[in-house]
Design a protein around this motif. Structure first.
Motif, PDB file in Angstrom:
ATOM      1  N   CYS A 106      -5.114  -1.745  -3.626  1.00  0.00           N
ATOM      2  CA  CYS A 106      -4.656  -0.551  -2.911  1.00  0.00           C
ATOM      3  C   CYS A 106      -5.414   0.693  -3.373  1.00  0.00           C
ATOM      4  O   CYS A 106      -5.741   1.573  -2.558  1.00  0.00           O
ATOM      5  CB  CYS A 106      -3.156  -0.362  -3.113  1.00  0.00           C
ATOM      6  N   GLU A 107      -5.700   0.777  -4.655  1.00  0.00           N
ATOM      7  CA  GLU A 107      -6.468   1.907  -5.180  1.00  0.00           C
ATOM      8  C   GLU A 107      -7.883   1.890  -4.629  1.00  0.00           C
ATOM      9  O   GLU A 107      -8.441   2.934  -4.266  1.00  0.00           O
ATOM     10  CB  GLU A 107      -6.486   1.840  -6.715  1.00  0.00           C
ATOM     11  N   LYS A 118       0.833  -1.202   0.000  1.00  0.00           N
ATOM     12  CA  LYS A 118       0.000   0.000   0.000  1.00  0.00           C
ATOM     13  C   LYS A 118       0.865   1.248   0.000  1.00  0.00           C
ATOM     14  O   LYS A 118       0.610   2.207  -0.737  1.00  0.00           O
ATOM     15  CB  LYS A 118      -0.928  -0.004   1.213  1.00  0.00           C
ATOM     16  N   SER A 119       1.917   1.259   0.817  1.00  0.00           N
ATOM     17  CA  SER A 119       2.813   2.420   0.883  1.00  0.00           C
ATOM     18  C   SER A 119       3.564   2.617  -0.425  1.00  0.00           C
ATOM     19  O   SER A 119       3.729   3.741  -0.897  1.00  0.00           O
ATOM     20  CB  SER A 119       3.797   2.243   2.043  1.00  0.00           C
ATOM     21  N   GLN A 130      -2.271  -3.670  -6.996  1.00  0.00           N
ATOM     22  CA  GLN A 130      -2.432  -2.243  -7.287  1.00  0.00           C
ATOM     23  C   GLN A 130      -3.905  -1.846  -7.242  1.00  0.00           C
ATOM     24  O   GLN A 130      -4.266  -0.804  -6.669  1.00  0.00           O
ATOM     25  CB  GLN A 130      -1.836  -1.920  -8.654  1.00  0.00           C
ATOM     26  N   CYS A 142       2.607   1.649  -3.459  1.00  0.00           N
ATOM     27  CA  CYS A 142       1.662   2.130  -4.477  1.00  0.00           C
ATOM     28  C   CYS A 142       1.307   3.593  -4.248  1.00  0.00           C
ATOM     29  O   CYS A 142       1.171   4.361  -5.209  1.00  0.00           O
ATOM     30  CB  CYS A 142       0.403   1.264  -4.466  1.00  0.00           C
ATOM     31  N   LEU A 143       1.157   3.981  -2.995  1.00  0.00           N
ATOM     32  CA  LEU A 143       0.814   5.367  -2.690  1.00  0.00           C
ATOM     33  C   LEU A 143       1.944   6.313  -3.066  1.00  0.00           C
ATOM     34  O   LEU A 143       1.736   7.301  -3.782  1.00  0.00           O
ATOM     35  CB  LEU A 143       0.477   5.497  -1.199  1.00  0.00           C
ATOM     36  N   LEU A 182      -2.281  -0.344   6.603  1.00  0.00           N
ATOM     37  CA  LEU A 182      -3.204  -1.384   6.159  1.00  0.00           C
ATOM     38  C   LEU A 182      -3.237  -2.520   7.177  1.00  0.00           C
ATOM     39  O   LEU A 182      -2.197  -3.091   7.511  1.00  0.00           O
ATOM     40  CB  LEU A 182      -2.779  -1.914   4.784  1.00  0.00           C
TER      41      LEU A 182
END
Length: 555
Positions: free
Chosen positions: A316-317, A52-53, A313, A55-56, A267
């Motif tokens: 996470c989005e 998550k981190s 991805q 992807c962010l 997360l």
């Protein structure tokens, strides 16, 4: 902690709060570019929370046409290994984040960090302390009571410089001295109560070898590393919110470039644990086969289970970026991989729990080539031939002797469609002495035009390939495995049925299935040819995800 709603909830269209902050900063000319980073510690394998981190941070850099760095915060040689560095590089690259030529290590900055520490000593903002770790805890105070000044807090600048130089030269044993920032032992924020900047550790570092025997703390290293690299947004999880004043204090005290730290909710997932320490415990104590065990929430484990970067991805989005901690239902992640593999995975026939069926009107030894689509929704995927012979295998669950009215599979005297092949009627049920059904005798009708309500899958017994199939379930048996009674640990909540290994039978075309191939076993789920244990003519299939009930039904 609350659990998020089902994965059918729609993602809000508004921009997340981090994007709003960045938009405002750019509009006010507080920053001229977006420069982010992902700063893992190489003391374990990455997990889905790190994804998550990644992807962010990478996503923001892409969105604003900015830059993204990958930096290892390698300041603790006692817990860090090159194995972890290599695995992190591979996982971040696999996930699609591109750091281009901006790969860094905090150890690259050890000289500069040391020099800045000397500056702080000279400015009267750092001192060498002789308190032990236990004594330091006693002096620190509590959330409701202020701490006490160290008896070494008022050493002269000259004495501190001399002692720090001796620390660096290796003249003291581990744990005998620390370098601490001189801030405020009465500060309401405990992180500002003279935090440790350097500890003595006579340990071999994976990159600098034995050059150093003092190592900077994470809190001291993190902000300065961001500053050196020109990071504009230091995006961290919420546990670092109380550390932000310290991050700011170091940058301001050194009068260096000051990135803006923004915190977001980490997360958390149901039915698993996300602590590196606990994941390491699972590995070391043999509860799982390794960091890449497909039951693990590690990126390496998800990869081996058959998850794709696109699915992660999308997950996470979809879950978005929040300011408050919550727990996401594992169904969201499973939904993401189903959606991705529904488009990508070719179809095949397999039987996991077989019962023998004799098609009495097919001659022994004869074979009918059945045309089956490789992907029903994608004609370009082409067709394949599946042999239909006198003896076939079907799922035991697809036959019921005393079936209820709405059971639309096979029953005595009933008819059902064989996937792609025609219709069979059950004429006779053969049982053993104990009354168990051992064989069904049926009549085969190749006419596809007649309507029957049920469709089942099958394989020919003689031509089917025997294969090892691993059926994975949740790592833990309860949604929140860390919610335990007194005297228990999360280990008491491990799911004893998280892995079931069976011998299944698959259509012969899968004899040549390459490791790393995604397959949908029709009506059963999505499976992945194991990239570690599969061998030529001996494929091993890991179940990535079951099918949704609606997808499992065939008309």
């Amino acid at each position: 902690m609350p659990t998020d709603p089902s994965p059918t909830a729609e993602k809000p269209a508004s921009r997340n709060f981090i994007e709003q902050i960045i938009d405002a900063d750019l509009a006010d000319n507080k920053n001229v570019e977006v420069h982010t980073r992902f700063p893992p510690e190489p003391n374990g394998y990455l997990h889905i929370g790190h994804a998550k981190s990644i992807c962010l941070n990478f996503g923001l850099a892409q969105e604003y046409n900015g830059k993204f760095n990958l930096r290892f915060d390698d300041t603790n040689p006692a817990k860090e290994e090159q194995e972890y560095v290599d695995s992190i590089l591979d996982d971040v690259r696999w996930l699609g984040a591109n750091w281009e030529d901006r790969l860094f290590f905090a150890s690259d900055y050890f000289d500069q960090l040391h020099d800045w520490a000397v500056e702080l000593i000279k400015a009267g903002k750092a001192y060498v302390c002789d308190l032990t770790a236990d004594q330091m805890r006693d002096y620190r105070g509590t959330l409701t009571e202020p701490g006490k000044n160290s008896p070494f807090r008022d050493r002269t600048v000259e004495e501190n410089l001399e002692l720090f130089a001796k620390m660096k030269a290796g003249e003291f044993a581990d744990g005998t001295h620390t370098l601490r920032a001189k801030i405020d032992m009465a500060a309401p924020n405990i992180n500002l109560r003279d935090p440790v900047m350097y500890r003595i550790k006579h340990a071999h570092h994976h990159r600098t070898g034995d050059t150093w025997c003092i190592y900077p703390s994470y809190d001291y290293t993190h902000g300065q590393s961001d500053s050196i690299e020109g990071i504009t947004y230091s995006i961290c999880t919420l546990e670092f919110e109380n550390h932000r004043p310290l991050y700011d204090w170091f940058c301001e005290s050194l009068a260096i470039h000051h990135p803006r730290q923004i915190e977001f909710a980490r997360l958390n997932l149901t039915y698993t644990v996300m602590s590196k320490r606990k994941l390491l415990q699972l590995v070391n104590e043999g509860h799982v086969s390794g960091w890449d065990d497909p039951r693990m929430p590690t990126i390496r484990g998800l990869r081996r289970r058959g998850y794709t970067p696109e699915a992660i991805q999308a997950f996470c989005e979809r879950i978005g970026v929040a300011k408050f901690n919550s727990t996401i239902d594992m169904a969201w992640l499973e939904d993401a991989i189903r959606e991705d593999l529904n488009e990508k995975a070719l179809r095949a026939l397999a039987v996991l729990n077989p019962i023998k069926v004799i098609l009495t009107n097919i001659e022994p030894g004869s074979s009918i080539d059945v045309e089956a689509p490789n992907h029903p929704q994608n004609p370009e995927a082409g067709m394949r031939k599946v042999p239909l012979m006198r003896e076939i295998l079907i799922e035991a669950e697809d036959f019921m002797e005393d079936a209820p009215k709405k059971f639309f599979r096979l029953r005595p005297g009933g008819e059902v469609r064989l996937r792609c092949a025609g219709i069979i009627r059950c004429d006779e049920v053969i049982k053993d002495d104990a009354g168990n059904v051992t064989e069904l005798r049926c009549t085969f009708d190749p006419d596809h035009s007649r309507k029957v309500k049920g469709t089942i899958h099958w394989v020919s017994a003689e031509r089917a390939l025997s294969a090892e199939v691993r059926l994975y379930d949740h790592l833990c048996a309860v949604e929140n495995p860390e919610n335990v009674s007194e005297g228990q640990t999360f280990l008491d909540n491990l799911n004893p049925n998280s892995l079931q290994t069976i011998t299944a039978f698959v259509e012969p075309s899968l004899n040549e299935a390459m490791p790393g191939t995604h397959i949908q076993f029709e009506r059963l789920g999505y499976f992945f040819v194991d990239p570690v244990d599969s061998a030529p003519e001996k494929p091993v299939f890991n179940r990535t995800a079951t099918l949704r009930d609606s997808w499992a039904k065939m008309k």
